[in-house]
Design an enzyme around this catalytic site. Sequence first.
Site, PDB file in Angstrom:
ATOM      1  N   LYS A   1       0.788   1.542   3.926  1.00  0.00           N
ATOM      2  CA  LYS A   1       0.584   2.074   5.283  1.00  0.00           C
ATOM      3  C   LYS A   1       0.745   0.951   6.318  1.00  0.00           C
ATOM      4  CE  LYS A   1      -4.402   1.490   4.672  1.00  0.00           C
ATOM      5  NZ  LYS A   1      -5.652   2.167   4.260  1.00  0.00           N
TER       6      LYS A   1
ATOM      7  N   TYR B   1      -4.970 -21.762  31.239  1.00  0.00           N
ATOM      8  CA  TYR B   1      -5.673 -20.891  32.166  1.00  0.00           C
ATOM      9  C   TYR B   1      -7.142 -21.266  32.271  1.00  0.00           C
ATOM     10  CZ  TYR B   1      -1.761 -17.583  32.461  1.00  0.00           C
ATOM     11  OH  TYR B   1      -0.557 -16.994  32.693  1.00  0.00           O
TER      12      TYR B   1
HETATM   13  C1  LIG Z   1      -6.200   1.534   3.131  1.00  0.00           C
HETATM   14  C2  LIG Z   1      -6.664   2.316   1.967  1.00  0.00           C
HETATM   15  C3  LIG Z   1      -6.513   1.811   0.666  1.00  0.00           C
HETATM   16  C4  LIG Z   1      -6.104   0.370   0.395  1.00  0.00           C
HETATM   17  O1  LIG Z   1      -7.224  -0.438   0.698  1.00  0.00           O
HETATM   18  P1  LIG Z   1      -7.232  -2.015   0.507  1.00  0.00           P
HETATM   19  O2  LIG Z   1      -8.626  -2.404   0.829  1.00  0.00           O
HETATM   20  O3  LIG Z   1      -6.244  -2.550   1.476  1.00  0.00           O
HETATM   21  O4  LIG Z   1      -6.851  -2.310  -0.899  1.00  0.00           O
HETATM   22  C5  LIG Z   1      -6.807   2.650  -0.394  1.00  0.00           C
HETATM   23  N1  LIG Z   1      -7.266   3.918  -0.179  1.00  0.00           N
HETATM   24  C6  LIG Z   1      -7.464   4.407   1.063  1.00  0.00           C
HETATM   25  C7  LIG Z   1      -7.976   5.795   1.229  1.00  0.00           C
HETATM   26  C8  LIG Z   1      -7.173   3.632   2.178  1.00  0.00           C
HETATM   27  O5  LIG Z   1      -7.385   4.122   3.406  1.00  0.00           O
END
Ligand SMILES: *Cc1c(COP(=O)(O)O)cnc(C)c1O
Length: 344
Positions: free
Chosen positions: A33, A242
């Site tokens: 993702k 700044y």
């Molecule tokens: C993002 C996510 C993962 C992966 O999690 P990590 O901590 O990055 O390994 C797995 N399952 C769900 C439902 C997620 O939202």
Amino acid sequence: MTTGTLTIDLDALAGNWRALAQIAQVETAAVVKADGYGLGAERVAARLAREGARAFFVAVAEEGTALRRALGPGPTISVFSGHMEGDAERIASADLTPMINSIDQMLRHVEALPGHPFGLQLDTGMNRLGMEPAEWSALRDIALAQNPTLIMSHLACADEFAHPMNDQQRRAFDEMTAGIDVPRSLAATGGTLLGPDFHYDLVRPGVGLYGGLPYVDARPVVTLDIPVVQVRDVLPGETVGYANAWTAQRPSRVATISAGYADGLIRAMGGDARLHHGDIAVPVIGRVSMDLITVDVTDLRETPQSLQLIGLHQSVDTVAGFAGTIGYEILTSLGARYHRVWRD
Ligand SMILES: *Cc1c(COP(=O)(O)O)cnc(C)c1O
């Protein structure tokens, strides 16, 4: 080249996936993702598919469409947000597997795409996504009759290995899925490291693949080198940046580098942050601005061409610490302006 160079080591990524699969001893998916946690979902997924990964997860259906184009037919692409209003066309054409989160989503799915594969997401205490026990009881028999591909839930505290919430959620998951013969998944990266009780039939690591905590043994995947635009001498009493935020206490050399908060180097990082030139650490001084950061390079023998923010000397999580945040946020904020190089 005036933008920073982000080098993504796909061999290290593949090594992390294999190592997590070795720990899990069950099917090991990959969560890609948010554009593969900022590192390029298509390159990342293509490499992991070559390595043997057959299951991928994204947050929303739009991400799945792009990923399917990169992967071609075959691997499963599952969508955590499930089947949202208006998703049917996307789900069908890219052959996505929504993780159904509610009775409403279930009805939407079977009405729009009868017979199309789906999974189920249960809430075991995190209260973010998935069906709660009462909703699940009402839907359970109907849902199971449609042959779901996977039943999953997500742990809220898996990065704290001794947290009692982990066992509490595992027991809730066991109760909600007792007597059901459908593949199950509870663990992300943290859960994968909690041990076999948490692995079930499939683990779904994300951040560990990309070299981030809580996977302490991960190989680093990301290197970020930022070119120096200009170097100047400043006298004691002169100020930099700044709000005159830094004042020279000694005759100093100041390097201005070509990245800033618009590139995901969040402004809160200021004060404590360091970069490296070879083995030598050099401190950020003054305010992080939109496109530029100033660094005290007085202690370097030579004038640097570039400085390294993320790499062997300093992990994504170390940089996150400078800003009081987590590695996930640093990764997913990495800017669009960087020149990205994938080492394969
Ligand atoms: C993002 C996510 C993962 C992966 O999690 P990590 O901590 O990055 O390994 C797995 N399952 C769900 C439902 C997620 O939202």
